[in-house]
Structure formats: structure tokens, C-alpha cells
Design a protein around this motif. Sequence first.
Motif, PDB file in Angstrom:
ATOM      1  N   HIS A   1      38.089  21.941  65.443  1.00  0.00           N
ATOM      2  CA  HIS A   1      38.014  21.989  66.908  1.00  0.00           C
ATOM      3  C   HIS A   1      38.543  20.714  67.566  1.00  0.00           C
ATOM      4  O   HIS A   1      39.084  20.769  68.664  1.00  0.00           O
ATOM      5  CB  HIS A   1      36.580  22.283  67.366  1.00  0.00           C
TER       6      HIS A   1
ATOM      7  N   LYS B   1      42.182  21.101  68.079  1.00  0.00           N
ATOM      8  CA  LYS B   1      42.456  22.034  69.178  1.00  0.00           C
ATOM      9  C   LYS B   1      42.293  21.332  70.526  1.00  0.00           C
ATOM     10  O   LYS B   1      43.121  21.488  71.430  1.00  0.00           O
ATOM     11  CB  LYS B   1      41.502  23.228  69.110  1.00  0.00           C
TER      12      LYS B   1
ATOM     13  N   ASN C   1      45.392  20.742  73.297  1.00  0.00           N
ATOM     14  CA  ASN C   1      45.288  21.275  74.655  1.00  0.00           C
ATOM     15  C   ASN C   1      45.235  20.160  75.691  1.00  0.00           C
ATOM     16  O   ASN C   1      45.810  20.270  76.783  1.00  0.00           O
ATOM     17  CB  ASN C   1      44.045  22.165  74.769  1.00  0.00           C
TER      18      ASN C   1
ATOM     19  N   SER D   1      39.871  23.871  75.586  1.00  0.00           N
ATOM     20  CA  SER D   1      40.902  23.344  76.486  1.00  0.00           C
ATOM     21  C   SER D   1      40.252  22.883  77.783  1.00  0.00           C
ATOM     22  O   SER D   1      39.603  23.695  78.474  1.00  0.00           O
ATOM     23  CB  SER D   1      41.947  24.417  76.797  1.00  0.00           C
TER      24      SER D   1
END
Length: 229
Positions: free
Chosen positions: A29, A32, A36, A223
Amino acid sequence: MNVFAIADLHLSFSSEKPMGIFGDCWDNHAEKIKANWIEHIHHEDLVLIAGDISWAMTLDEVQEDLNWLGTLPGKKILIKGNHDYWWNGIGKVRSILPKNVFAIQNDSMLIDDLCICGTRGWQLPSHPKTTSDDIRLYAREVERLKLSLLSAPKNCQKKMVMLHYPPLSSNGDSTEITELLEKNHIDLCIYGHLHAQAHQYAFEGFKNGIEYRLTSADYLDFSPVKLNI
């Protein structure tokens, strides 16, 4: 300047702490979030992080997580979450923050015409599992929010509040915190803490002129979300 928000980063670069209990979406995570973040956020932007920043237990352990945060674009403002055990005294916390990362505790920050207040919050007294100790901690957080709101400059054009815990339940019933926000003419309140199936208990939208937004990382698909403020 655009304003973004994301809560519950749950970083753990200095110690392995998997988040798989909350679903496969938490795999990698941090990568990610970084991808983003870099795609949407620029140097001049502001990012509000509403608690549960790191799984670290001490200031030494959290340094790598904070340094990682410091490498990302934008100015960041933090509040404490219930899992931020490393957050041990605001003076000590501020002494180790990267130059583009700031922390709020019993005070506020004015950025351009936007005043940001905040505190951790706690489990609502109306929660079915609330204990007498929870009620005591909730009352203390209400007082801390009062201090933060009192510190806000009188001339700020827009005011918002960061909380870690939800300030109200999914049915939108008033609480001490929502009444305090209304009394102080807050425009927007963001919060985190809720994960996976608990997302269904979030209140989002407007109540008595205040917008409420859930900003938990998994709720936002990792995000940061742009705020209308």
C-alpha cells in the motif's frame, strides 16, 4: 495551492506490520500511495494526514517513515491517530519532522486564508461498545479540540478540522464535537479510522452547513483526495 487529504497511512518501514487483516487491497500500500501522490500532488500543494501515520512505537523507529513522507511533494500537516504510539510529546515530535511536515496538537495552522484545526478524537459515547474509560477519553479530546479552535486566528476566511475518529455516526446524529464545529463555523471536517467493512458506518455529506469526508487510505483507494475548500 490545492488541498488534499488522506488518513491511515500505516507506514512500517522500520518494522514489518502487514495490513492484510483489512483485505488484499493493502498489499504494497505504501507504493500505491506514493505513486498516486506523485501523480496528483505538486510542491505548492497542501496534504492533510488525519492520523495513524505509522506503526512505529518510538521516535527512533518512526524516523524512516517520516523521512519517506518528507520526500513526497507538498506541505503536510499531521494529527495523531490511535495507533501513533510513537507520538510522545508535541515538542519531541516536531523536533524530528522533515522541514515540509508539520503537526497539530492543541493548536492550529494558518495556510494562506485557510485555518486548519484538529485533534485525535475518540470513540463516540453512543457506540454500543463504549466504556466509562472511553467516555473519559472522549471528553478529553473534546477539550483538546476546543483549545485548537480557540487558537485559530480571527481573520481566517475558511476553517476546517482534522479528526482521526469519526465525529458522528452514520445516522448523522449530533454529538458534542459536531455542535462544537457548528458553533465555530467550520466549513469542512475530515476524518479516518474506518477500514474495510467499517466504511459503511461513515457519514459523508453536509450536516448543518458543514461538509464531512472520510479519508481513510483504503476508502480512497490509496490516492489522496482533493478537497473543496
